[in-house]
Design a protein around this motif. Sequence first.
Motif, PDB file in Angstrom:
ATOM      1  N   GLU A 159       0.833  -1.217   0.000  1.00  0.00           N
ATOM      2  CA  GLU A 159       0.000   0.000   0.000  1.00  0.00           C
ATOM      3  C   GLU A 159       0.865   1.263   0.000  1.00  0.00           C
ATOM      4  O   GLU A 159       0.420   2.324  -0.456  1.00  0.00           O
ATOM      5  CB  GLU A 159      -0.912   0.043   1.233  1.00  0.00           C
ATOM      6  CG  GLU A 159      -1.783  -1.174   1.438  1.00  0.00           C
ATOM      7  CD  GLU A 159      -1.112  -2.264   2.272  1.00  0.00           C
ATOM      8  OE1 GLU A 159       0.135  -2.379   2.217  1.00  0.00           O
ATOM      9  OE2 GLU A 159      -1.819  -2.997   2.961  1.00  0.00           O
ATOM     10  N   ASP A 160       2.107   1.152   0.519  1.00  0.00           N
ATOM     11  CA  ASP A 160       3.011   2.307   0.534  1.00  0.00           C
ATOM     12  C   ASP A 160       3.336   2.798  -0.879  1.00  0.00           C
ATOM     13  O   ASP A 160       3.722   3.954  -1.066  1.00  0.00           O
ATOM     14  CB  ASP A 160       4.354   1.933   1.201  1.00  0.00           C
ATOM     15  CG  ASP A 160       4.237   1.743   2.704  1.00  0.00           C
ATOM     16  OD1 ASP A 160       3.184   2.107   3.275  1.00  0.00           O
ATOM     17  OD2 ASP A 160       5.211   1.234   3.303  1.00  0.00           O
ATOM     18  N   GLY A 161       3.224   1.901  -1.854  1.00  0.00           N
ATOM     19  CA  GLY A 161       3.654   2.229  -3.217  1.00  0.00           C
ATOM     20  C   GLY A 161       2.501   2.551  -4.158  1.00  0.00           C
ATOM     21  O   GLY A 161       2.695   2.527  -5.376  1.00  0.00           O
ATOM     22  N   VAL A 199       2.108  10.216  -5.203  1.00  0.00           N
ATOM     23  CA  VAL A 199       3.516   9.992  -4.817  1.00  0.00           C
ATOM     24  C   VAL A 199       3.903  10.848  -3.615  1.00  0.00           C
ATOM     25  O   VAL A 199       4.615  10.380  -2.710  1.00  0.00           O
ATOM     26  CB  VAL A 199       4.445  10.276  -6.017  1.00  0.00           C
ATOM     27  CG1 VAL A 199       5.915  10.181  -5.618  1.00  0.00           C
ATOM     28  CG2 VAL A 199       4.161   9.299  -7.148  1.00  0.00           C
ATOM     29  N   GLU A 209       2.271  11.665  -1.163  1.00  0.00           N
ATOM     30  CA  GLU A 209       1.726  11.173   0.117  1.00  0.00           C
ATOM     31  C   GLU A 209       2.338   9.840   0.548  1.00  0.00           C
ATOM     32  O   GLU A 209       1.996   9.299   1.588  1.00  0.00           O
ATOM     33  CB  GLU A 209       0.198  10.996  -0.006  1.00  0.00           C
ATOM     34  CG  GLU A 209      -0.524  12.319  -0.106  1.00  0.00           C
ATOM     35  CD  GLU A 209      -2.009  12.140  -0.452  1.00  0.00           C
ATOM     36  OE1 GLU A 209      -2.556  11.036  -0.217  1.00  0.00           O
ATOM     37  OE2 GLU A 209      -2.584  13.105  -0.974  1.00  0.00           O
ATOM     38  N   ARG A 210       3.233   9.306  -0.275  1.00  0.00           N
ATOM     39  CA  ARG A 210       3.773   7.975   0.053  1.00  0.00           C
ATOM     40  C   ARG A 210       4.857   8.092   1.139  1.00  0.00           C
ATOM     41  O   ARG A 210       5.687   8.992   1.091  1.00  0.00           O
ATOM     42  CB  ARG A 210       4.355   7.310  -1.197  1.00  0.00           C
ATOM     43  CG  ARG A 210       3.289   7.032  -2.235  1.00  0.00           C
ATOM     44  CD  ARG A 210       3.858   6.251  -3.404  1.00  0.00           C
ATOM     45  NE  ARG A 210       2.942   6.295  -4.538  1.00  0.00           N
ATOM     46  CZ  ARG A 210       3.226   5.808  -5.734  1.00  0.00           C
ATOM     47  NH1 ARG A 210       4.404   5.237  -5.957  1.00  0.00           N
ATOM     48  NH2 ARG A 210       2.347   5.889  -6.711  1.00  0.00           N
ATOM     49  N   ARG A 241      10.384   4.707   4.075  1.00  0.00           N
ATOM     50  CA  ARG A 241      10.498   3.617   5.053  1.00  0.00           C
ATOM     51  C   ARG A 241      11.926   3.102   5.102  1.00  0.00           C
ATOM     52  O   ARG A 241      12.669   3.202   4.121  1.00  0.00           O
ATOM     53  CB  ARG A 241       9.629   2.428   4.635  1.00  0.00           C
ATOM     54  CG  ARG A 241       8.163   2.715   4.472  1.00  0.00           C
ATOM     55  CD  ARG A 241       7.426   2.532   5.777  1.00  0.00           C
ATOM     56  NE  ARG A 241       5.985   2.590   5.556  1.00  0.00           N
ATOM     57  CZ  ARG A 241       5.100   2.830   6.512  1.00  0.00           C
ATOM     58  NH1 ARG A 241       5.501   3.047   7.765  1.00  0.00           N
ATOM     59  NH2 ARG A 241       3.821   2.864   6.245  1.00  0.00           N
ATOM     60  N   THR A 283      11.903   5.220  -0.654  1.00  0.00           N
ATOM     61  CA  THR A 283      11.034   6.399  -0.725  1.00  0.00           C
ATOM     62  C   THR A 283       9.630   6.051  -1.202  1.00  0.00           C
ATOM     63  O   THR A 283       8.705   6.842  -1.050  1.00  0.00           O
ATOM     64  CB  THR A 283      11.591   7.430  -1.724  1.00  0.00           C
ATOM     65  OG1 THR A 283      11.569   6.840  -3.033  1.00  0.00           O
ATOM     66  CG2 THR A 283      13.011   7.862  -1.369  1.00  0.00           C
ATOM     67  N   ASN A 284       9.491   4.901  -1.849  1.00  0.00           N
ATOM     68  CA  ASN A 284       8.218   4.465  -2.430  1.00  0.00           C
ATOM     69  C   ASN A 284       7.765   5.331  -3.611  1.00  0.00           C
ATOM     70  O   ASN A 284       6.594   5.267  -4.008  1.00  0.00           O
ATOM     71  CB  ASN A 284       7.115   4.363  -1.365  1.00  0.00           C
ATOM     72  CG  ASN A 284       7.315   3.130  -0.495  1.00  0.00           C
ATOM     73  OD1 ASN A 284       7.345   2.004  -0.978  1.00  0.00           O
ATOM     74  ND2 ASN A 284       7.504   3.342   0.802  1.00  0.00           N
ATOM     75  N   GLY A 324       6.284   2.278  -7.326  1.00  0.00           N
ATOM     76  CA  GLY A 324       5.460   1.235  -6.704  1.00  0.00           C
ATOM     77  C   GLY A 324       4.721   0.430  -7.760  1.00  0.00           C
ATOM     78  O   GLY A 324       5.159   0.346  -8.911  1.00  0.00           O
ATOM     79  N   ASN A 372      -6.784   5.376  -8.299  1.00  0.00           N
ATOM     80  CA  ASN A 372      -5.353   5.632  -8.492  1.00  0.00           C
ATOM     81  C   ASN A 372      -4.930   5.600  -9.957  1.00  0.00           C
ATOM     82  O   ASN A 372      -3.736   5.597 -10.263  1.00  0.00           O
ATOM     83  CB  ASN A 372      -4.520   4.629  -7.680  1.00  0.00           C
ATOM     84  CG  ASN A 372      -4.579   4.924  -6.188  1.00  0.00           C
ATOM     85  OD1 ASN A 372      -4.809   6.062  -5.786  1.00  0.00           O
ATOM     86  ND2 ASN A 372      -4.373   3.910  -5.357  1.00  0.00           N
TER      87      ASN A 372
END
Length: 494
Positions: A80-82, A86, A88-89, A92, A102-103, A106, A157
């Motif tokens: 979900e991170d990806g 962009v 808002e990602r 991690r 940075t994601n 994705g 998306n």
Amino acid sequence: MKTATLILDPAFRVGPVRPRLFGSFVEHMGRCVYTGIYEPGHPRADADGLREDVLALTREMGVSVVRYPGGNFVSGYRWEDGVGPVEERPARLDLAWQSLETNAFGLHEFMTWADRAGVEPMMAVNLGTRGVQEAVDLLEYCNHPGGTALSDRRVKNGRTEPYGIGLWCLGNEMDGPWQIGHKTATEYGRLAQETGKAMKLVDPSVELVACGSSNGHMPTFGSWEATVLEHCYDEADYVSLHAYYGQDGDLPSFLASAVDMDAFIDGVIATADHVRAKLHKSKRIQLSFDEWNVWYTDSFEGGTWEQAPRMSEDLFNVADAVVVGNLLISLLKHADRVGVACQAQLANLLAPIRTEPGGPAWRQTIFHPFAHAAAYAKGDALRVVLDAPRVETAKYGDVPVVDAVATHDDDGVTVFAVNRDVEESVGLTLDLRALPGVRSAERIVLSDADTGAANTEAEPGRVTPQRSEVPVRAGEPLLVELPPVSWNVIRLTV
Ligand SMILES: O=[N+]([O-])c1ccc(O[C@@H]2O[C@@H](CO)[C@H](O)[C@H]2O)cc1
């Protein structure tokens, strides 16, 4: 000069060459994604930040399927991170490679890249830190047409049509103590069974790959596969194999690495078929050799928490290309059971394609045997009857100096052969009595007086395959000289 003979016959059929044998692997690791396939702002990047020079080389290589997003990376990844905007990602920690993720790249970015590269995606789910729910969520997000929270989120998306991803890995190397969320065979077997069952409820058309051993020399090799498959035999379509081969100053043994790959594949087939007999099943489990390559494992450096650090950017030479060619021969020899194979990885680390940030992309030596096999290994794989002198190796005892396989399609027969002799050429006689209609022959050879020669940014074409015609005389065998440490393709046209 040493001599060898090879009998070719289209009747000696092993099985069809499935296009998925020529797969690759894109992991969030080192510079495979960031500044590899994806580099916004690069002069050759498209509007989505995808490097067109790398896309062109991927297509030229003939890559058919690409595994994503890991690797060890996937065992700590939250898919979900990806997805979504962009900006808002979340950034991690990537614990597998101790890098910063940075994601920015994705799921949607990968699927756009796969579409432009003309490759089938092979998606891995996280069974390290996650389980059944997250795996079915990802599958629903990708493959369900719409009308549910997850599928509508995909539409929101930017992707209206379902992605229809057909090939899925149930985790990665779960037998390895280094793996985040490492499990025993029983723990993993049960999890793979339940995850597979639920995934096939979401989309019965998916094909699933259960994790086999992370290499054939793991202490648990064999018993791991047996236990895992006893649990998930009904849910799994494939069991995975991984193998990397490195040079440690013993060139004859390195050149014979495919002996190990052959034995590994035979061992996994025997184990899968043992479980088949024990469980009274008719289905046969296929093999997914979804990580294979040459790799100088001591070149690995991580732990910096940087984004896209330079890791394992091995410079591959002529000997490496010959071994890669021989590993492809091993895969083709087992075409009846190996249905998927992915060279690890595609760009920069352990890779046939090298790039520089803001700079060029070029072909490493190992690019060439892969591209030849992907282009010319079509139709059916053929077993060849080979009579060759043997060479002594410290690791594998005495081994045939030549290894070879052939393929047969409507255009003719193609022979793929390596000479594993470090010093001498081998005169290879091709017995064509079962192929009376051969009209012409072309051979491609990759070799060099300097087996350490490599392609670099400064000299990207230093090692390039050479093509030539071989005279054909009706009713006579064909003679080809295989230089020492060489990869050879002989195309016989009927
Ligand atoms: O031999 N080793 O030291 C070794 C270490 C890690 C390892 O991991 C595998 O290789 C990584 C690179 O392709 C993939 O992410 C993972 O599945 C594979 C081999």
